[in-house]
Design an enzyme around this catalytic site. Structure first.
Site, short mmCIF file in Angstrom:
data_model
loop_
_atom_site.label_atom_id
_atom_site.label_comp_id
_atom_site.label_asym_id
_atom_site.label_seq_id
_atom_site.Cartn_x
_atom_site.Cartn_y
_atom_site.Cartn_z
N HIS A 1 -37.76 -4.72 -52.99
CA HIS A 1 -36.96 -5.95 -52.89
C HIS A 1 -37.66 -6.95 -51.97
O HIS A 1 -38.02 -6.64 -50.84
CB HIS A 1 -35.55 -5.65 -52.39
CG HIS A 1 -34.68 -6.86 -52.50
ND1 HIS A 1 -34.03 -7.18 -53.67
CD2 HIS A 1 -34.42 -7.85 -51.63
CE1 HIS A 1 -33.39 -8.32 -53.50
NE2 HIS A 1 -33.61 -8.76 -52.27
N ALA A 2 -37.84 -8.16 -52.47
CA ALA A 2 -38.64 -9.16 -51.76
C ALA A 2 -38.05 -9.50 -50.39
O ALA A 2 -36.83 -9.62 -50.24
CB ALA A 2 -38.73 -10.42 -52.61
N HIS B 1 -28.61 -5.25 -51.39
CA HIS B 1 -27.99 -5.76 -50.17
C HIS B 1 -26.85 -4.88 -49.66
O HIS B 1 -26.45 -5.01 -48.51
CB HIS B 1 -27.52 -7.20 -50.38
CG HIS B 1 -28.65 -8.11 -50.75
ND1 HIS B 1 -29.31 -8.02 -51.96
CD2 HIS B 1 -29.28 -9.10 -50.07
CE1 HIS B 1 -30.27 -8.93 -52.01
NE2 HIS B 1 -30.28 -9.59 -50.88
N GLU C 1 -31.73 -19.27 -46.59
CA GLU C 1 -31.93 -18.90 -47.99
C GLU C 1 -32.21 -20.10 -48.89
O GLU C 1 -32.68 -19.94 -50.01
CB GLU C 1 -30.69 -18.15 -48.51
CG GLU C 1 -30.41 -16.84 -47.80
CD GLU C 1 -31.58 -15.86 -47.83
OE1 GLU C 1 -32.43 -15.98 -48.73
OE2 GLU C 1 -31.65 -15.00 -46.94
N HIS D 1 -39.37 -18.86 -52.80
CA HIS D 1 -38.20 -18.55 -51.96
C HIS D 1 -38.64 -17.90 -50.65
O HIS D 1 -38.24 -18.32 -49.56
CB HIS D 1 -37.27 -17.62 -52.74
CG HIS D 1 -36.11 -17.11 -51.94
ND1 HIS D 1 -34.88 -17.72 -51.93
CD2 HIS D 1 -36.00 -16.05 -51.09
CE1 HIS D 1 -34.07 -17.06 -51.11
NE2 HIS D 1 -34.72 -16.03 -50.59
N GLU D 2 -39.48 -16.89 -50.77
CA GLU D 2 -39.90 -16.16 -49.56
C GLU D 2 -40.70 -17.05 -48.62
O GLU D 2 -40.56 -16.97 -47.39
CB GLU D 2 -40.70 -14.90 -49.94
CG GLU D 2 -39.90 -13.87 -50.71
CD GLU D 2 -38.62 -13.45 -50.03
OE1 GLU D 2 -38.54 -13.50 -48.79
OE2 GLU D 2 -37.66 -13.10 -50.74
N TYR E 1 -26.17 -16.42 -49.73
CA TYR E 1 -26.81 -16.85 -50.99
C TYR E 1 -25.91 -17.78 -51.78
O TYR E 1 -26.38 -18.69 -52.45
CB TYR E 1 -27.20 -15.64 -51.85
CG TYR E 1 -28.15 -14.70 -51.15
CD1 TYR E 1 -29.48 -15.05 -50.95
CD2 TYR E 1 -27.72 -13.47 -50.68
CE1 TYR E 1 -30.35 -14.18 -50.30
CE2 TYR E 1 -28.59 -12.59 -50.04
CZ TYR E 1 -29.89 -12.95 -49.85
OH TYR E 1 -30.75 -12.10 -49.20
N HIS F 1 -38.64 -18.93 -46.19
CA HIS F 1 -38.32 -18.20 -44.95
C HIS F 1 -39.51 -18.27 -43.98
O HIS F 1 -39.33 -18.52 -42.78
CB HIS F 1 -38.05 -16.73 -45.25
CG HIS F 1 -36.77 -16.47 -46.00
ND1 HIS F 1 -35.55 -16.92 -45.58
CD2 HIS F 1 -36.52 -15.76 -47.13
CE1 HIS F 1 -34.61 -16.51 -46.42
NE2 HIS F 1 -35.17 -15.81 -47.38
O1 X8Z Z 1 -32.51 -11.12 -51.81
C1 X8Z Z 1 -32.95 -12.19 -52.16
C2 X8Z Z 1 -34.33 -12.63 -51.72
C3 X8Z Z 1 -34.66 -12.15 -50.37
S1 X8Z Z 1 -33.75 -12.92 -49.13
C4 X8Z Z 1 -35.34 -12.08 -52.70
N1 X8Z Z 1 -32.23 -12.98 -52.99
C5 X8Z Z 1 -30.93 -12.58 -53.49
C6 X8Z Z 1 -31.02 -11.39 -54.42
O2 X8Z Z 1 -32.11 -11.08 -54.89
O3 X8Z Z 1 -29.98 -10.79 -54.71
C7 X8Z Z 1 -32.62 -14.29 -53.49
C8 X8Z Z 1 -31.53 -14.72 -54.40
C9 X8Z Z 1 -30.39 -13.78 -54.21
ZN ZN Z 2 -34.16 -14.93 -48.93
#
Ligand code: X8Z
Ligand code: ZN
Length: 659
Positions: A384-385, A543, A442, A414-415, A553, A418
């Site tokens: 997960h990024a 998450h 975010e 996106h990254e 988000y 941050h």
């Molecule tokens: O978790 C993330 C990022 C890292 S902060 C990749 N996002 C959420 C997800 O993947 O559920 C970005 C959009 C929503």
């Molecule tokens: Zn993020």
């Protein structure tokens, strides 16, 4: 998720400091793992010391976490859990020490630093050291279970194990109903063994939250917004109310297209969308349904993934060309990996270029050396990024398992959002080194993603020739809506579930039922087969086991349109909002950078006002941006009964309608 969010940068309470007078406090008993406060330490000195101790201790913590995320095994998990435990012990100690300043008149910056200190932990530490140890061990283990998760099926030599990335690939591009169902169900098996841990986890964090004076962990999370917990909850309802009609139109159109493709199996009773058919494991981003949802398939080429794939082929061929003689199977595997790495770096250089075009700095050399760009072949990692600030002094990294597709390409932007936030606020005292609120953090990279218009993508060779036509416009709006509008209810429902779990209104024996009720209510999606309590479907979303709050988000998906509009205004753009790209505009860049450099040094409302002229979050720019699409969708949906019936699963009370 970023470690600073996990540990340092979460929930805030705007709770008024209790009145305790200015009497001399009795000497505090020494606590193991906590530096004793020097006698007579003033509030300013206290904040300076805490900032200093955070700065000194932080790199060891992030290194341990980096290791356990990029090299999952029992040892790295132990080291990471211990580092976390040490940090949380220290944090508890600081919070206790800060109580002696309650009621004193403090300098505004000092008062704010103390306020932020109390809101640092997404995982509030229980006072009891045994419970804290249990908590950090559980938390690390759950994230590890997610990272290692795989779905194995078949027997003997036909046995095959698939990781999340493989299963996501199936949902991304395989349109076979059963293949998608198998991938979707398969991934959700990884969460079943987490349920027991999660139940205990909730008990432990709630103990920590109560020890800190909060009703429960959800209240702590909702305290991080420079307003009361009740106010931010109401804000999210208000914002959702603004954008919900747009989502309902998109939902209605998606249902028509799914029915066209899959017939009766394209919907589930209640006119909801089948969870496994939306191109995404969690139904949070429908971009992969482009083949079904494209309004005008012949009006221009928006296929970024195809271009990225071409790039990957070139990079692989280059790696091959560097090899003399006939390569062994192992050589070929090495070259494939080298090709993947080269492509991932090319994609990241593209993203960096957008930021530098705005006048921002290049990423430091250490970023390129230490980042995890692609999935290693020899070990488990958390794919997960995430973006990391390792030392508050320029050692920034991202951790991804980049593949050459559009989704990963935009995630890189996106990254980097941050990362540029970190670099911008590194000059501030550590307690101010976080987003104005977590939704701001975010929204940075995503604001840039909004500026990646077809014209921009064509200019960097990632889209073909663009037409200037009404049809091309609707196509391009649909492309963005599939990513952004589909996300909105998802962004809301995850924490609606967790808030309920934390406050006890959702009990362990109803975890899964409540999850699907919320998915039905907000998203209008449903599973096609029963998902009873033998499953723990929330655990299949990163998450949840990683304990990263999610309201951020949702807020980001509102805020990013406000930021985008503000930057377009600054760049002097005059046309319809969706046509604007501020690529290369230094004035817009300076405005953006100024916001980043503020960090959390003032209430977010002030920062938002500096950026947009308003101190309120607002869904209006979302609607302005998508106005042409919304009109088009209304026409497409004419005569159809839109909306859905969020019928609770069997044995639950009467049906609720979204209308
Ligand atoms: O978790 C993330 C990022 C890292 S902060 C990749 N996002 C959420 C997800 O993947 O559920 C970005 C959009 C929503
Ligand atoms: Zn993020």
């Amino acid at each position: 998720m970023k470690p600073r969010h996990l540990l340092l940068a979460v929930a805030v309470t705007a709770a008024v400091l209790a009145i305790a007078g200015c009497k001399k406090q009795p000497a505090e008993p020494a606590q193991p793992g906590v530096t004793a406060a020097p006698e007579g330490e003033t509030a300013d000195e206290f904040v300076a010391r805490v900032n200093d101790e955070i700065r000194k201790g932080y790199p060891e913590l992030t290194s341990a976490q980096w290791l356990s995320s990029t090299f999952i095994n029992d040892d790295s998990e132990r080291v990471s859990a211990k580092a976390n435990e040490r940090f949380l012990t220290q944090l508890r100690g600081w919070i206790e020490q800060s109580r002696k300043y309650e009621g004193q008149e403090l300098k505004p910056d000092t008062a704010r630093a103390i306020l932020l200190l109390k809101q640092q932990a997404a995982m509030p530490p229980p006072k009891d050291p045994a419970k804290l140890e249990e908590l950090t061990t559980l938390a690390t283990r759950m994230e590890g279970m997610f990272g290692k998760g795989e779905y194995c099926h078949g027997e003997g030599t036909a046995r095959q194990c698939s990781k999340l990335g493989d299963l996501e690939d199936i949902l991304r591009s395989n349109r076979d109903y059963d293949a998608q169902l198998d991938a979707w169900k398969g991934w959700h098996t990884i969460a079943q063994p987490m349920r027991k841990d999660y139940v205990r986890f909730v008990e432990l964090v709630n103990t920590g939250a109560r020890d800190m004076g909060y009703a429960d962990t959800g209240e702590l999370w909702r305290s991080g917004y420079d307003m009361t917990p009740a106010e931010i909850a109401a804000e999210t309802d208000r914002l959702w109310g603004q954008v919900k009609p747009l989502y309902e139109q998109l939902h209605c159109y998606a249902r028509t297209q799914l029915q066209a493709k899959y017939g009766d199996r394209g919907t589930v009773p209640g006119a909801m969308l089948p969870a496994h058919l939306l191109g995404n494991m969690w139904q949070q981003d429908w971009s992969n349904l482009w083949d079904m949802m494209a309004p005008y398939p012949n009006a221009g080429d928006l296929n970024v993934s195809a271009k990225l794939n071409d790039l990957a082929t070139q990079d692989y061929n280059l790696a091959l060309a560097q090899h003399d003689g006939s390569p062994t199977a192992e050589d070929l595997a090495d070259m494939r990996q080298a090709g993947r790495l080269a492509t991932a770096k090319h994609m990241t250089e593209r993203a960096q270029d957008f930021y530098t075009s705005l006048g921002m700095q290049k990423l430091p050399a250490s970023y390129w050396d230490r980042t995890q760009f692609i999935q290693p072949r020899d070990r488990d990692v958390v794919c997960h990024a995430s973006a990391w600030d390792m030392d508050m002094a320029g050692d920034v990294r991202t951790k991804m398992c980049i593949k050459p597709n559009e989704e990963d390409f935009t995630t890189i932007y996106h990254e980097l959002g941050h990362v540029y936030y970190y670099l911008a606020y590194n000059k501030l005292p550590p307690l101010f080194q976080t987003g104005a609120h977590d939704g701001f953090h975010e929204a940075i990279g995503d604001t840039i993603v909004l500026a990646m218009t077809p014209q921009y993508l064509q200019s960097i060779g990632l889209m073909g020739e663009q037409q200037q036509s009404e049809q091309a416009l609707i196509n391009s709006q649909m492309r963005m809506a599939l990513a952004k509008v589909s996300f909105l209810p998802f962004g809301l429902m995850i924490d609606r579930w967790r808030w309920g779990v934390f406050d006890g209104s959702i009990k362990p024996e109803n975890y899964n039922q409540a999850w699907w009720e919320l998915k039905a209510k907000y998203q209008g999606v449903a599973p096609t087969t029963a998902r009873g309590e033998e499953f723990f479907d929330p655990g299949a979303k990163y998450h949840v086991p990683a304990n990263t709050p999610y309201t951020r988000y949702f807020l980001s998906h509102i805020l990013q349109f406000q930021f985008y509009k503000a930057l377009c205004d600054t760049a002097g753009f005059k046309g319809p909002l969706h046509e604007c790209s501020f690529y290369g505009n230094k004035e817009a860049g300076a405005k953006f950078q100024a916001m980043l450099a503020r960090g959390a040094s003032q209430p977010w409302q002030a920062t938002l006002k500096e950026m947009t002229g308003s101190d309120k979050m607002d869904g209006a720019p979302v609607l302005e941006y998508f106005a042409p699409l919304q009109d088009w969708l209304k026409k497409q949906n004419e005569g159809k009964t839109c909306g859905w019936n969020a019928r609770p699963m069997a044995a639950a009370p009467a049906a609720a309608s979204t209308k």
